[in-house]
Design an enzyme around this catalytic site. Structure first.
Site, PDB file in Angstrom:
ATOM      1  N   LYS A 280      14.110 -13.230 -12.537  1.00 28.08           N
ATOM      2  CA  LYS A 280      13.878 -12.156 -12.990  1.00 28.08           C
ATOM      3  C   LYS A 280      12.710 -12.358 -14.168  1.00 28.08           C
ATOM      4  O   LYS A 280      11.646 -11.701 -14.290  1.00 28.08           O
ATOM      5  CB  LYS A 280      14.979 -11.494 -13.727  1.00 28.08           C
ATOM      6  CG  LYS A 280      15.283 -10.046 -13.804  1.00 28.08           C
ATOM      7  CD  LYS A 280      15.317  -9.309 -12.416  1.00 28.08           C
ATOM      8  CE  LYS A 280      14.745  -9.562 -11.106  1.00 28.08           C
ATOM      9  NZ  LYS A 280      15.234  -8.898  -9.873  1.00 28.08           N
TER      10      LYS A 280
ATOM     11  N   ASN B 220      -1.152   1.319   5.953  1.00 25.05           N
ATOM     12  CA  ASN B 220      -0.447   0.268   5.325  1.00 25.05           C
ATOM     13  C   ASN B 220       0.278  -0.961   6.280  1.00 25.05           C
ATOM     14  O   ASN B 220       0.790  -0.171   7.434  1.00 25.05           O
ATOM     15  CB  ASN B 220       0.937   0.932   4.678  1.00 25.05           C
ATOM     16  CG  ASN B 220       1.781  -0.045   4.038  1.00 25.05           C
ATOM     17  OD1 ASN B 220       1.582  -1.111   3.839  1.00 25.05           O
ATOM     18  ND2 ASN B 220       2.922   0.280   3.743  1.00 25.05           N
TER      19      ASN B 220
ATOM     20  N   LYS C  25       6.615  -3.663  -4.707  1.00 28.46           N
ATOM     21  CA  LYS C  25       7.965  -3.152  -4.467  1.00 28.46           C
ATOM     22  C   LYS C  25       8.719  -3.621  -3.089  1.00 28.46           C
ATOM     23  O   LYS C  25       9.712  -4.087  -2.942  1.00 28.46           O
ATOM     24  CB  LYS C  25       8.196  -1.715  -4.902  1.00 28.46           C
ATOM     25  CG  LYS C  25       9.690  -1.287  -4.883  1.00 28.46           C
ATOM     26  CD  LYS C  25      10.417  -1.895  -6.101  1.00 28.46           C
ATOM     27  CE  LYS C  25      12.023  -1.386  -5.890  1.00 28.46           C
ATOM     28  NZ  LYS C  25      12.924  -2.373  -6.745  1.00 28.46           N
TER      29      LYS C  25
ATOM     30  N   ARG D 204       4.861   0.632  -6.276  1.00 26.94           N
ATOM     31  CA  ARG D 204       4.662  -0.398  -5.063  1.00 26.94           C
ATOM     32  C   ARG D 204       3.711  -1.390  -5.253  1.00 26.94           C
ATOM     33  O   ARG D 204       3.646  -2.370  -4.658  1.00 26.94           O
ATOM     34  CB  ARG D 204       4.435   0.545  -3.694  1.00 26.94           C
ATOM     35  CG  ARG D 204       5.300   1.598  -3.316  1.00 26.94           C
ATOM     36  CD  ARG D 204       4.495   2.343  -2.503  1.00 26.94           C
ATOM     37  NE  ARG D 204       4.607   1.612  -1.144  1.00 26.94           N
ATOM     38  CZ  ARG D 204       5.323   1.644  -0.134  1.00 26.94           C
ATOM     39  NH1 ARG D 204       6.726   1.958  -0.507  1.00 26.94           N
ATOM     40  NH2 ARG D 204       5.342   1.036   0.799  1.00 26.94           N
TER      41      ARG D 204
ATOM     42  N   GLU E 112      19.064 -15.589  -9.857  1.00 28.25           N
ATOM     43  CA  GLU E 112      18.696 -14.645 -10.191  1.00 28.25           C
ATOM     44  C   GLU E 112      17.812 -14.384 -11.413  1.00 28.25           C
ATOM     45  O   GLU E 112      16.990 -13.676 -11.686  1.00 28.25           O
ATOM     46  CB  GLU E 112      19.815 -13.501  -9.972  1.00 28.25           C
ATOM     47  CG  GLU E 112      19.375 -11.940 -10.188  1.00 28.25           C
ATOM     48  CD  GLU E 112      18.226 -11.477  -9.350  1.00 28.25           C
ATOM     49  OE1 GLU E 112      17.637 -12.057  -8.416  1.00 28.25           O
ATOM     50  OE2 GLU E 112      17.441 -10.353  -9.770  1.00 28.25           O
TER      51      GLU E 112
ATOM     52  N   TRP F 271      -3.055  -2.780  -1.656  1.00 28.00           N
ATOM     53  CA  TRP F 271      -2.403  -3.779  -2.097  1.00 28.00           C
ATOM     54  C   TRP F 271      -3.310  -4.795  -1.130  1.00 28.00           C
ATOM     55  O   TRP F 271      -2.718  -4.957  -0.041  1.00 28.00           O
ATOM     56  CB  TRP F 271      -0.907  -4.060  -1.991  1.00 28.00           C
ATOM     57  CG  TRP F 271      -0.696  -5.013  -2.666  1.00 28.00           C
ATOM     58  CD1 TRP F 271      -0.158  -5.254  -4.275  1.00 28.00           C
ATOM     59  CD2 TRP F 271       0.041  -6.228  -2.052  1.00 28.00           C
ATOM     60  NE1 TRP F 271       0.178  -6.609  -4.387  1.00 28.00           N
ATOM     61  CE2 TRP F 271       0.395  -7.083  -3.109  1.00 28.00           C
ATOM     62  CE3 TRP F 271       0.108  -6.747  -0.841  1.00 28.00           C
ATOM     63  CZ2 TRP F 271       1.033  -8.284  -2.670  1.00 28.00           C
ATOM     64  CZ3 TRP F 271       0.781  -8.013  -0.351  1.00 28.00           C
ATOM     65  CH2 TRP F 271       1.129  -8.816  -1.598  1.00 28.00           C
TER      66      TRP F 271
ATOM     67  N   CYS G 226       0.823  -1.290   0.094  1.00 28.76           N
ATOM     68  CA  CYS G 226       0.080   0.003  -0.020  1.00 28.76           C
ATOM     69  C   CYS G 226       0.786   1.247  -0.061  1.00 28.76           C
ATOM     70  O   CYS G 226       2.075   1.278   0.759  1.00 28.76           O
ATOM     71  CB  CYS G 226      -0.884  -0.150   1.248  1.00 28.76           C
ATOM     72  SG  CYS G 226      -1.969  -1.407   1.538  1.00 28.76           S
TER      73      CYS G 226
HETATM   74  C1  F6R Z   1      12.724  -9.203  -7.180  1.00 27.72           C
HETATM   75  C2  F6R Z   1      12.719  -8.236  -6.216  1.00 27.72           C
HETATM   76  C3  F6R Z   1      12.381  -8.726  -4.754  1.00 27.72           C
HETATM   77  C4  F6R Z   1      13.221  -8.141  -3.390  1.00 27.72           C
HETATM   78  C5  F6R Z   1      12.835  -8.483  -2.465  1.00 27.72           C
HETATM   79  C6  F6R Z   1      13.601  -7.924  -1.050  1.00 27.72           C
HETATM   80  O1  F6R Z   1      13.167  -8.380  -8.212  1.00 27.72           O
HETATM   81  O2  F6R Z   1      12.949  -6.962  -6.192  1.00 27.72           O
HETATM   82  O3  F6R Z   1      12.596 -10.164  -4.604  1.00 27.72           O
HETATM   83  O4  F6R Z   1      14.548  -8.370  -3.934  1.00 27.72           O
HETATM   84  O5  F6R Z   1      11.366  -8.385  -1.992  1.00 27.72           O
HETATM   85  O6  F6R Z   1      13.575  -6.636  -1.123  1.00 27.72           O
HETATM   86  P1  F6R Z   1      14.385  -5.715  -0.458  1.00 27.72           P
HETATM   87  O7  F6R Z   1      15.817  -5.893  -1.157  1.00 27.72           O
HETATM   88  O8  F6R Z   1      13.847  -4.202  -0.558  1.00 27.72           O
HETATM   89  O9  F6R Z   1      14.537  -6.191   0.899  1.00 27.72           O
END
Ligand code: F6R
Length: 607
Positions: free
Chosen positions: A484, A100, A602, A27, A480, A74, A2
């Protein structure tokens, strides 16, 4: 997750809220809404779906000189719908709340509030907050919110307005991010900085348990004991244009193109006259003295960066490294010795599982070093040492440049730990340091081959399954590459240690199956070549990724992506960019919403 925006000031509030919410779209969300205080009461408009729908709903509204809150939801509790969209209100409709996070004890609270006469209209956990504030309200909104917070279990970032208090926003946070923007004659709240940048660059990050009262002229922050608190102000030094697409079709491709600069920004300030100096991060001789083992904890892409860290730290420093996804670590009664070094990796610095795992490790007496991108985020504030990657804002949900910079940071840390532990051969330090310094330019060269990758993707995008194989560092990179592709193109894919295929998965290889074979490690080339032959013998179409000049792979594979030559140990940094481009072009060819893939968010601030 959110997104929250709030504004108190003289401008027409709704366009400010909509503009802020549009900056938080990355997000991920499925509904949106606003609540603005006006003379006759509260205007609350909300809808399932995208911001465009909300824009149409508020076309007739123009209210200046007041306060308002906005939200992109969300869904967690209750499907995306009008009723479940935020803001939520009390029965009288004079208090509105955006939230949120997750209120874990909401069912208990809901039952009790019902017995007190509250009528609920949504399935959400958030609605209890509006009714609880109403229950505690005796003419002072700050007091009512402050009395409500101790009754909430779980996580929250909250924005609250009331028609009885025009011009006032109450904000609060616990385990969910919330930033306050300090403007001139106007103040704001938001889940993330890009939503504030049009109005101010001076921000405060609330701490867990903080409550703030904002009017156009004042920001008053109180700690969890109700005492007036001073919070450090941060001046945002990156530009608003960095959070915009700048001519690129998507944020993701823009951010991939920013990798050389981002990596240089991670490395160069910590590299002088051939020497790496990371002492400013707090990762120094004192922190790493006598370490026998390192635990790396992270989620998703950051976890994959941690896996590279395991290979590189073990290779260079000969210290055992255990890597674990945060959601497993925190619930498995992990064994952590007091004084042990735990390395946390997180782009956002707010990921709920990572934050909780870090706290668990800290409570067990571990020393915490964190690799973080977002300055001032929760993880960065609570760690003992912080290595900021300085990648700039990453808006696309799929992490790209942040991953490259996490790797830069890990390699620098590995080299430094190895040096401090006296484990480097003569000349190795200089070779590694200079190799790292050359990587941003090599990524520029990789980017020049994007047309080749685009062409390949245009031939492959209709595949419904892709296998990524490799050995050693190539296997870690495969993980990875596979993530992706999955997350943005929705094509099923698996990453496999090439030598492990024959223990089961090779059964899935049939005529035309696409296998991406990553083969950069000289000492493992013959072995990987044998695995490529195994899949080719079963009809696979092989796309190889290797250093330029590799004749063996050229003869074996159907197609080859070449990387400019560097030391084998740096291959995961160089090879990830073509794999990101590959995923990107596959998703574009399929017509996917690249920057906002379905079901994803995100910054994952819920468990
Ligand atoms: C994939 C992606 C997620 C983040 C994961 C951890 O492209 O972005 O797998 O890597 O949610 O997020 P952070 O790095 O913000 O802790």
């Amino acid at each position: 997750m959110c997104g929250i925006v709030g504004y108190a000031g003289g401008r027409d509030v709704i366009p400010v809220l909509l503009g802020g919410l549009s900056k938080l779209e990355y997000r991920g969300y499925d509904s949106a809404g606003v609540a603005v205080v006006c003379e006759g009461g509260l205007i609350v408009r909300k809808t399932k779906g995208r911001l465009d729908g909300l824009r149409r709903l508020v076309e007739d509204c123009s209210v200046a000189d007041t306060a308002g809150i906005g939200h992109t939801r969300w869904a967690t509790h209750g499907e995306p719908s009008f009723e479940n969209s935020h803001p939520h209100t009390n029965c009288a409709g004079d208090i509105a709340v955006v939230h949120n996070g997750i209120i874990e004890n909401y069912l208990k609270l809901k039952d009790w509030l019902r017995s007190e006469g509250a009528v609920f209209v949504s399935d959400t956990d958030t609605e209890v907050v509006a009714h609880l504030i109403n229950y505690h309200y005796r003419g002072d909104l700050l007091e009512a919110v402050s009395k409500t917070l101790p009754r909430l279990e779980g996580s929250y970032a909250l924005g609250v307005v009331s028609s009885k208090h025009p011009g006032l926003i109450i904000a609060a946070r616990k385990d969910s991010p919330l930033v306050i923007g300090a403007g001139s004659g106007e103040n704001l709240i938001a889940s993330d900085i890009p939503a504030l940048l049009e109005y101010t660059r001076d921000v405060y990050f609330l701490r867990d348990g903080d409550v703030a009262a904002l009017t156009r002229d004042e920001i008053a922050i109180y700690d969890s004991y109700g005492a007036r608190a001073r919070r450090e102000a941060y001046h945002v030094d990156w530009d608003v244009s960095q959070a915009e697409r700048g001519g690129f079709e998507h944020f993701m491709i823009k951010e991939i193109h920013e990798e050389p600069k981002a990596m240089a920004d991670t490395f160069s300030p910590r590299y002088r006259d051939g020497h790496i100096d990371i002492s400013e991060t707090g990762i120094d001789e004192r922190l790493v003295a006598n370490i026998k083992k390192i635990n790396i904890i992270a989620c998703g892409t950051a976890y994959h960066a941690g896996m590279v860290g395991k290979y590189v730290i073990e290779e260079l420093a000969r210290i055992p490294v255990e890597v674990e996804v945060a959601s497993e670590f925190r619930y498995r009664r992990p064994i952590i010795e007091p004084g042990q070094l735990v390395l946390i990796i997180s782009q956002s610095g707010e990921t709920a599982d990572t934050l909780a795992a870090m706290r668990e490790a800290k409570q067990k007496g571990a020393k915490i070093a964190a690799i973080v991108n977002v300055v001032g985020s929760s993880i960065s504030r609570e760690a003992d040492a912080v290595f900021y990657t300085h990648a700039g804002p990453e808006i696309a949900v799929a992490s790209t440049k942040a991953y490259n910079t996490q790797l830069m940071a890990i390699y620098m840390i590995a080299v430094e730990i190895a040096r401090m532990a006296g484990r480097l051969e003569p000349g190795a330090y200089e070779r590694l340091a200079s190799g790292l310094s050359g990587l941003p330019d090599l990524i520029k060269k990789v980017l020049e081959t994007k047309n080749v990758i685009q062409r390949l993707a245009s031939g492959y995008f209709s595949k419904n399954s892709v296998f990524f194989i490799g050995r050693g560092l190539d296997y870690v990179l495969s993980m990875e590459a596979s993530l992706k592709l999955k997350e943005i193109s929705y094509i099923h894919s698996e990453a496999y240690a090439a030598g492990e295929l024959k223990h089961g998965t090779i059964a899935l290889i049939e005529k035309g199956t696409l296998v991406v074979a990553i083969a950069t490690q000289e000492r493992l080339l013959e072995k990987t070549a044998s695995n490529i032959k195994e899949v080719k013998a079963r009809g696979a179409h092989v796309l190889a990724v290797c250093f330029e000049g590799n004749k063996m792979l050229e003869n074996l594979a159907d197609e080859v992506i070449y990387l400019p030559k560097t030391d084998d140990i740096f291959a995961p940094i160089l090879a990830v960019t073509p794999m990101q481009l590959f995923a990107y072009y596959m998703a574009v060819e399929k017509g996917c919403d690249v920057d906002k893939p379905r079901n994803l968010a995100k910054s994952v601030t819920v468990e």
